[in-house]
Design a protein around this motif. Structure first.
Motif, PDB file in Angstrom:
ATOM      1  N   PRO A 108       0.813  -1.235   0.000  1.00  0.00           N
ATOM      2  CA  PRO A 108       0.000   0.000   0.000  1.00  0.00           C
ATOM      3  C   PRO A 108       0.835   1.269   0.000  1.00  0.00           C
ATOM      4  N   ALA A 109       1.930   1.283   0.742  1.00  0.00           N
ATOM      5  CA  ALA A 109       2.791   2.474   0.770  1.00  0.00           C
ATOM      6  C   ALA A 109       3.469   2.683  -0.584  1.00  0.00           C
ATOM      7  N   GLU A 111       2.211   1.733  -3.501  1.00  0.00           N
ATOM      8  CA  GLU A 111       1.157   2.216  -4.396  1.00  0.00           C
ATOM      9  C   GLU A 111       0.876   3.699  -4.153  1.00  0.00           C
ATOM     10  N   ALA A 112       0.866   4.105  -2.898  1.00  0.00           N
ATOM     11  CA  ALA A 112       0.620   5.512  -2.582  1.00  0.00           C
ATOM     12  C   ALA A 112       1.745   6.394  -3.117  1.00  0.00           C
ATOM     13  N   THR A 115       1.384   6.682  -6.899  1.00  0.00           N
ATOM     14  CA  THR A 115       0.284   7.583  -7.228  1.00  0.00           C
ATOM     15  C   THR A 115       0.686   9.044  -7.029  1.00  0.00           C
ATOM     16  N   GLU A 116       1.351   9.318  -5.914  1.00  0.00           N
ATOM     17  CA  GLU A 116       1.770  10.692  -5.626  1.00  0.00           C
ATOM     18  C   GLU A 116       2.737  11.218  -6.677  1.00  0.00           C
TER      19      GLU A 116
END
Length: 392
Positions: A108-109, A111-112, A115-116
């Motif tokens: 998840p980190a 992916e974040a 995305t950022e």
């Protein structure tokens, strides 16, 4: 003695590898820095060499002709310079951070972060994928894993570039200065983590050092050094090389877009097809040893050609063709035997997330006539830049 590493090799090493495989044996070559080494290219010989205990990683077993990075003694105690039993002990201490469960928890980190980074790229405008995405993403991931402050992470790009892809115009002391700067930073970081531990890998290793006494201070700093170095450069090039390979095979790219479930297989194939790390970490025979029918003297430098083995037609059907559904795919990109990369799972997950994020945004070449330029390094294959446009 062969002058193997010329401009044609840097542009595309695979015709050279094909010729060496066809010639057979191990090949005595001169590297760009003037060192002498034996290059092994056949899959069976490379795979056997990766697990051969007669081939030492310890520089103490190197002959007088070996030239490598002049690491401070405190950085010599890393997994790339150790044999069992020390290698086994240190590997066990760090491998727990890269179990499938721990890596899945990092997704998840990652992916974040992806995305950022892509949110900051204007849609429809040309941007260098390496500088805007492929380079900062691994810095974020390994920085979060080890607990490196965000403000300090960009410096690692310049340090690792000096070490892994030296430029002809660099001063003679550039590599030594980069290592010294990295070493000083890590010593300070260990001191800061010791004073204020956090929930990160480096703090956990410090606890092992201080409370359980299972590694020395030099080994502690060396593990941090290896994590930052090995966890960064290969991922930058894997993402860049992989995206460029997809652009060059539009039918494969279309298949991946239409069938996202192919992504795990695609990452394996992209890793095989244009492997960033051309050779395994150098080995030194403890005694005279025969490899590929060639007797190599004790202490000489042996370079096991991972990228060459990954295109061996004796193992891979149509090895020069990108096939995202290739099965089986027994590539050697992460090594084999006791020195197989403990970070392979993290590398696969990170590359998969990066490519999926780019596909979701619609990533295309910024110009149809782009001519790739490759890093002038015989160790690492990667693009200097990759202009792209995001379409949504």
């Amino acid at each position: 003695m062969s002058e193997l590493f010329d401009a044609e090799f840097f542009a595309d090493p695979h015709p050279t590898y094909a010729r060496l495989r066809a010639d057979g044996g191990a090949h005595h070559v001169s590297t760009p820095d003037g060192a002498k080494a034996w290059v092994v290219t056949g899959y069976a010989d490379v795979r056997a060499g990766l697990a051969d205990p007669r081939l030492s990683l310890d520089r103490a077993n190197a002959g007088a002709g070996y030239r490598g990075f002049a690491l401070p003694p405190a950085l010599d105690a890393n997994l790339l310079n150790l044999d069992p039993p020390d290698h086994t002990r240190l590997r066990a201490l760090i491998a727990g951070a890269f179990t499938p469960k721990r890596v899945a928890a990092l997704a998840p980190a990652i992916e974040a972060a992806a995305t950022e980074l892509l949110d900051a790229v204007p849609v429809g405008e040309p941007v260098d994928l390496i500088a805007a995405f492929a380079a900062p993403l691994p810095v974020r991931v390994i920085g979060d894993l080890l607990g490196v402050p965000a403000a300090d992470r960009d410096r690692f790009r310049s340090w690792t570039s000096v070490l892994l892809t030296p430029r002809p115009d660099q001063p003679p002391t550039a590599a030594r200065d980069a290592v010294a700067a990295m070493y000083g930073f890590l010593v300070d970081l260990v001191a800061a983590k010791r004073a204020a531990p956090a929930d990160d890998l480096l703090s956990a290793l410090i606890a092992v050092r201080d409370e359980e006494d299972r590694l020395s201070e030099a080994e502690l700093v060396s593990l941090a050094f290896l994590g930052l170095w090995a966890g960064y450069e290969n991922l930058v090039n894997l993402i860049g090389n992989g995206v460029w390979a997809l652009f060059a095979a539009p039918e494969q790219l279309a298949d991946l877009r239409a069938h996202p479930d192919v992504l795990p297989s695609a990452v394996e194939e992209l890793t095989r097809y244009d492997q960033p790390l051309q050779f395994a970490i150098r080995r030194f025979p403890r005694t005279d040893v025969e490899i590929a029918g060639t007797v190599i003297p004790a202490g000489d430098t042996v370079l096991l050609g991972i990228a060459a083995a990954n295109r061996d037609p004796a193992v891979f059907a149509d090895p020069n063709t990108l096939d995202l559904r290739r099965d089986p795919n027994p590539h050697l990109s992460y090594g084999h035997g006791p020195h197989r990369s403990f970070g392979s799972r993290l590398s696969q997950v990170e590359a998969g997330i990066a490519i999926a994020a780019l596909l979701a945004r619609g990533c295309a070449p910024a110009t149809p006539d782009f001519e790739p330029r490759w890093l002038p390094s015989f160790r690492n294959r990667g693009l200097t830049s990759l202009p792209v446009r995001l379409t949504r």
